[in-house]
Each structure stands twice: as structure tokens, then as C-alpha cells.
Write a protein that holds these residues in place. Sequence first.
Motif, short mmCIF file in Angstrom:
data_model
loop_
_atom_site.label_atom_id
_atom_site.label_comp_id
_atom_site.label_asym_id
_atom_site.label_seq_id
_atom_site.Cartn_x
_atom_site.Cartn_y
_atom_site.Cartn_z
N ARG A 32 29.54 32.88 40.69
CA ARG A 32 29.93 34.21 42.11
C ARG A 32 31.27 34.66 41.11
NH1 ARG A 32 29.95 29.02 45.21
NH2 ARG A 32 32.17 29.08 45.28
N GLU A 33 32.45 33.53 40.46
CA GLU A 33 33.38 34.93 40.11
C GLU A 33 33.84 34.91 38.88
OE1 GLU A 33 37.08 32.31 41.05
OE2 GLU A 33 36.15 32.42 43.60
N ARG A 34 32.97 34.14 37.95
CA ARG A 34 33.06 34.50 36.06
C ARG A 34 31.46 34.34 35.69
NH1 ARG A 34 38.16 31.14 33.80
NH2 ARG A 34 37.61 29.53 35.19
N PRO A 35 30.66 35.05 36.08
CA PRO A 35 29.75 34.89 35.97
C PRO A 35 29.21 35.11 33.72
CG PRO A 35 30.03 37.20 36.42
CD PRO A 35 30.78 36.46 37.30
N HIS A 36 30.33 35.85 33.94
CA HIS A 36 29.52 35.30 31.70
C HIS A 36 30.21 34.33 31.58
CE1 HIS A 36 34.01 36.05 33.05
NE2 HIS A 36 34.64 34.96 31.58
N ARG A 37 30.98 33.34 31.96
CA ARG A 37 31.19 32.49 31.04
C ARG A 37 29.93 31.07 30.69
NH1 ARG A 37 34.83 30.34 28.93
NH2 ARG A 37 34.18 28.45 29.75
N PRO A 38 29.84 30.65 29.76
CA PRO A 38 28.66 29.92 29.89
C PRO A 38 27.15 29.68 30.14
CG PRO A 38 30.42 29.00 28.07
CD PRO A 38 31.02 29.78 29.72
N LEU A 39 27.84 28.51 31.08
CA LEU A 39 27.16 27.96 32.07
C LEU A 39 26.41 29.12 32.95
CD1 LEU A 39 27.94 25.56 30.70
CD2 LEU A 39 28.18 24.05 33.02
N ARG A 59 30.19 25.13 37.74
CA ARG A 59 29.38 26.21 37.60
C ARG A 59 28.68 26.71 38.19
NH1 ARG A 59 27.10 21.09 38.47
NH2 ARG A 59 25.46 20.89 39.54
N ALA A 60 28.37 26.96 40.22
CA ALA A 60 28.25 27.28 41.47
C ALA A 60 29.43 28.30 41.64
CB ALA A 60 27.96 26.04 41.78
N GLU A 61 30.90 27.86 41.27
CA GLU A 61 32.16 28.84 41.36
C GLU A 61 31.62 29.54 40.72
OE1 GLU A 61 36.71 28.53 41.55
OE2 GLU A 61 35.61 27.07 42.07
N ASP A 62 31.60 29.44 38.89
CA ASP A 62 31.45 30.76 38.43
C ASP A 62 30.35 31.73 38.23
OD1 ASP A 62 33.73 29.81 37.04
OD2 ASP A 62 32.79 28.22 36.20
N ALA A 109 26.41 20.46 29.37
CA ALA A 109 27.49 20.21 28.99
C ALA A 109 27.83 18.55 29.41
CB ALA A 109 27.93 21.42 29.71
N LEU A 110 27.51 18.19 30.80
CA LEU A 110 27.43 16.86 30.87
C LEU A 110 27.31 15.52 30.18
CD1 LEU A 110 27.54 15.62 33.27
CD2 LEU A 110 25.20 15.64 34.13
N THR A 111 26.02 16.17 28.95
CA THR A 111 25.90 15.32 28.24
C THR A 111 27.55 15.31 27.20
OG1 THR A 111 23.24 15.53 28.12
CG2 THR A 111 24.75 14.51 26.47
N ALA A 112 27.03 16.43 26.43
CA ALA A 112 28.45 16.33 26.00
C ALA A 112 29.36 16.07 26.44
CB ALA A 112 28.71 17.86 25.35
N ALA A 113 30.31 16.04 27.56
CA ALA A 113 31.53 15.64 28.49
C ALA A 113 30.92 14.15 28.33
CB ALA A 113 31.66 15.58 30.39
#
Length: 325
Positions: free
Chosen positions: A80-87, A75-78, A97-101
Motif C-alpha cells: 500500500r505505502e511502498r509498492p516499489h519495495r522488492p517484495l 509485505r502487505a503494508e509495503d 525472503a523468509l528462507t533467507a531470514a
Amino acid sequence: MARPGPADRTGSAGLAGRGRAWAELLRLPALFTVPGDALAGAAAVGRVGPRTLLAVGSALCLYEAGMALNDWADRAEDARERPHRPLPSGRVRPAAALTAAGALTAAGLAVAARAGRPALAVAVPLAGTVWAYDLGLKRTAAGPLAMAAARGLDLLLGAAATTGRTRPALPSAALLATHTLAVTAVSRRETTGGAPAVPLAALATATALTALLHRPPSPAPTALIRRPPSPAPTPTPLSSPAPAPPGTLPALLAAAYAATSLRPYLHAALNPSPPLVQRAVGSGIRATIPLQSALTARAGAPATALLTAALAPLARRFAKKVSVT
């Protein structure tokens, strides 16, 4: 009939938006690449049965657990690089997300347990590999190897659930793991691009796998018995004759694997820019389906191979709506 009011439309739009966010988080189109693992494993040990479906269910749960955990860990890397991702975009909460995993992992192990102890004995290290990859190994040199091991174990899960045996499925698992190793190595550069060496190595790997898929599997040892006394007693094989060279279906499926994977790898090798690398990764993921189908056909299960191959157009269709990378 009354038309939906603004609040109704807002609620429907919000529900649809949450559904799309979770579809992106779980990369739902990639799910179509999972059932073929268990089916290829079952075909390798001689049959596809009801317990094979339990292996498919377990594999689907563990795969999606890995998808949710992957985005939670990144989530931290995204951001910066992919801010459009859901998290990072705030459309899905990290805790959800962690609960689902965790829930999906528990479900996957429970389904494997229903298939028997041999299946659970494969599912436990599979789940451990998924969590180890997402939480630490992904950013190390061992990352691609861990992902390859997970795919290989996924195929062995189908064999273990169906008959309790995994040894006959080891060659197929090795080929599938090799393909996954190449795709994962390329995926490590999908946001930054890089040198052409990695997609070039993936191209060579896919070419070698295509050649291997055209070779018949090693025949099982043939037992000999003697017929009852007769004027001319001769040894007769107890089992069926050694399999003939690959027929039309395995060859066609091997060609489909090559057609799906080779050109995108070549383009990425010639120009390793992020868009072309991402396209190569997506094609590599989709190429998993014809690879599974070819392995299944080589094992002597043409109907199951065709069933697996039928998932490819569905994966391609849904990939146009939700990215698999």
C-alpha cells in the motif's frame, strides 16, 4: 570476438536486476553500521582479537536476517505505502525472503557458537529480539525499545566473544541503545510524517549523547601496593594512572556524530514531512558509525576507532545507490 546477443544481454540485465533487488531487500549500505558494534564492545573490555571477528560475522548475519524478515512481515503494508519495495513489486518472492531470514539467523548463531559459550549466550537473545521485533513488537510501544536492546546486545556480543566478559561494555551499550531508540522512534513516521515532538526528542537525545561522548569514561579502581622497605616507603598504584580527559580523536568523532545527526533531526522537527523524516532516519542510521568510533576511542583503542570511522564514507557512497530505509 563475438558480441553478446540479445539473450545474453537480457540474462545479464536480469541477473543485475535480481542482485539490486536483494541489495534493496537487505539494505546493504546499512551493513557498514554493524562491525563497529562488536569493535566498540571489544574495545570496552580491553582488546580486539581474532574472536572479535567472529562476533562481527555473527552480527552481520543476524542484522541481515532482520532486514529480510522485516520486509517479509511488512509485505502487505509495503504493497500500500511502498509498492516499489522488492517484495510488493515482485522482484523477490516472499518465500525466498523468509528462507533467507531463517538461514542467516542460523548462520549468525553458528558463528557466535564458534566464538564460545559467552558469545552464544548473547547471540541467542539478540536473535530472539530481532524476530520478536519484526513479527510483533514493531507495531507496539515496545518496538523502539526492542530495537534499542538489539543494538545494545550487538555491542555486548563483541565483548563476550573477545573476553567472555560483558560488564565493562555495559555503559557503551547503553549509549548506543539510546541512540538507536531515538532513530527507531523517528522511523515509525517515515512514510506518514507527523508531529514534531518525536524528531525534537531525537534531537535532544543526540545533543545529550554528544555531550556525554566528550566526558572521559569512569576510571577503573586502582589497587595499591607498598614498595620494598626504603628510607621513605610510599604507596604506589599497581595499575596505570586514571585516564586523562578525552583527547582530540574522541572529540573529533563526537563532533562527527553531532554533524551527521543534529541538523536532519532539526529539519524534521521544523517540518515533519515524510521526505524530511526519511532523511533524518537515514542520517541517524549513518550517525551510528561515528558514535561507535567515539565509544571505541574513549575506551582507548584509537586505531580501531579510525578503522570504524573509515566505514562512514563507504556507507554514504553506497546509500546513494541503495536506500537504507
